[in-house]
Design an enzyme around this catalytic site. Structure first.
Site, PDB file in Angstrom:
ATOM      1  N   SER A 143       0.853  -1.194   0.000  1.00 25.33           N
ATOM      2  CA  SER A 143       0.000   0.000   0.000  1.00 25.33           C
ATOM      3  C   SER A 143       0.883   1.237   0.000  1.00 25.33           C
ATOM      4  CB  SER A 143      -0.869   0.013   1.261  1.00 25.33           C
ATOM      5  OG  SER A 143      -1.488   1.279   1.416  1.00 25.33           O
ATOM      6  N   TYR A 156      -2.518  -1.390  10.607  1.00 27.54           N
ATOM      7  CA  TYR A 156      -2.639  -1.721   9.174  1.00 27.54           C
ATOM      8  C   TYR A 156      -1.422  -1.198   8.411  1.00 27.54           C
ATOM      9  CZ  TYR A 156      -4.091  -1.528   4.290  1.00 27.54           C
ATOM     10  OH  TYR A 156      -4.126  -1.655   2.922  1.00 27.54           O
TER      11      TYR A 156
END
Ligand SMILES: NC(=O)c1ccc[n+]([C@@H]2O[C@H](COP(=O)([O-])OP(=O)(O)OC[C@H]3O[C@@H](n4cnc5c(N)ncnc54)[C@H](OP(=O)(O)O)[C@@H]3O)[C@@H](O)[C@H]2O)c1
Length: 262
Positions: A143, A156
């Site tokens: 990400s 996360y």
């Protein structure tokens, strides 16, 4: 109809979003598909559609990858077909937005298991057969949050920092072996992700790339054997910005973007 490769691509997280779009692109390139996620009905529908459109073989493996031991079970289900796997795409993942102290502990552990442990174990499990074939591709979906600390998405973001670091290190180790590893770093993307993660009320959820565009850039980078790619024009400067701006300044700025807005 494209020429069949007679090789499998194993795609986790193929029931929707980026993983589904990656599976479609792999089918268009003639790969047989092993589709893995929990939603068996969605996987069956996709498998039937792609088998009929491209004349490929498909296998649906409905499996929860957030459980310890799930990779060993998955490898049992894959069985001897592992020898014909040429591409591994680790897409399955989810986030947990909000203040860390208020985040559900059980879900946190499931997230780390899925985003980190399963991705690492599956890479370890598939790598020997890729090396034995002398050619292969691994794509790990990280990400854009992997580049800096990410307040309101703290754990996360840390899972994705692992994915990026792990993948880039592995790509160096594997240089010259015919097997490459590519970390794909999408920015905010229009999938179910923000709803599942509880980040749909953050500013970043308003700035979304299409899942098809992210998948296409990721697949192209994987077949070009690049060690990493940041997808989306707006996100490209992130690695450079992170080298120029002090880390805690970045953390503060990113924290504002991920704060829930209403
Ligand atoms: N969308 C974004 O803004 C964004 C940005 C950067 C990175 N990413 C990353 O991109 C990847 C794909 O996410 P997405 O945006 O496509 O979200 P998505 O639409 O929610 O897709 C997530 C996929 O993971 C699967 N999955 C979730 N939990 C699972 C479990 N326990 N076991 C097996 N499969 C599981 C889901 O299938 P089932 O529910 O059927 O199991 C689904 O196929 C993730 O790794 C995510 O972290 C997304």
């Amino acid at each position: 109809m494209v020429e069949r490769k007679n090789a499998w691509a194993l795609v986790t997280g193929a029931s929707g979003g980026i993983g589904k779009d990656i599976a479609i692109l792999m089918a268009q390139r003639g790969y047989d598909l092993m589709l893995v996620a929990r939603s068996e009905d969605k996987l069956n529908a996709l498998a039937a559609e792609l088998a009929s459109a491209h004349g490929i073989r498909t296998r649906v493996i409905a499996h929860d990858l957030s459980v310890p031991g799930s990779v060993a079970q998955l490898m049992n289900l894959v069985g001897t077909d592992i020898a014909q796997v040429e591409v591994l795409v680790n897409t399955a993942g989810f986030g947990l937005a909000g203040r860390f102290a208020e985040t559900d502990s059980r879900r946190l552990s499931e997230m780390v298991q899925l985003n980190v442990t399963t991705l690492m174990e599956l890479t370890r499990a598939v790598l020997p057969s890729l090396q034995a074939r002398g050619t292969g591709y691994i794509m790990n979906v990280a990400s854009a949050v992997a580049f800096q600390p990410c307040p309101h998405f703290a754990a996360y973001g840390a899972t994705k920092a692992f994915v990026l670091s792990f993948s880039q290190a592995l790509s160096v180790e594997l240089a010259g072996t015919g097997v490459s590893v590519t970390a794909v770093c999408p920015g905010s993307t229009a999938t179910d992700f923000h709803q599942v993660s509880g980040s749909d009320r953050s500013f970043v959820a308003k700035l979304m790339d299409s899942s098809e565009a992210v998948a296409r850039e990721g697949v192209n980078a994987m077949f070009a054997r690049r060690s990493s790619v940041v997808t989306g024009i707006m996100n490209k400067p992130l690695p450079l910005v992170n080298r120029l701006v002090p880390r805690m300044w970045m953390a503060n700025a990113v924290g504002l973007l991920f704060r829930q807005t209403r």
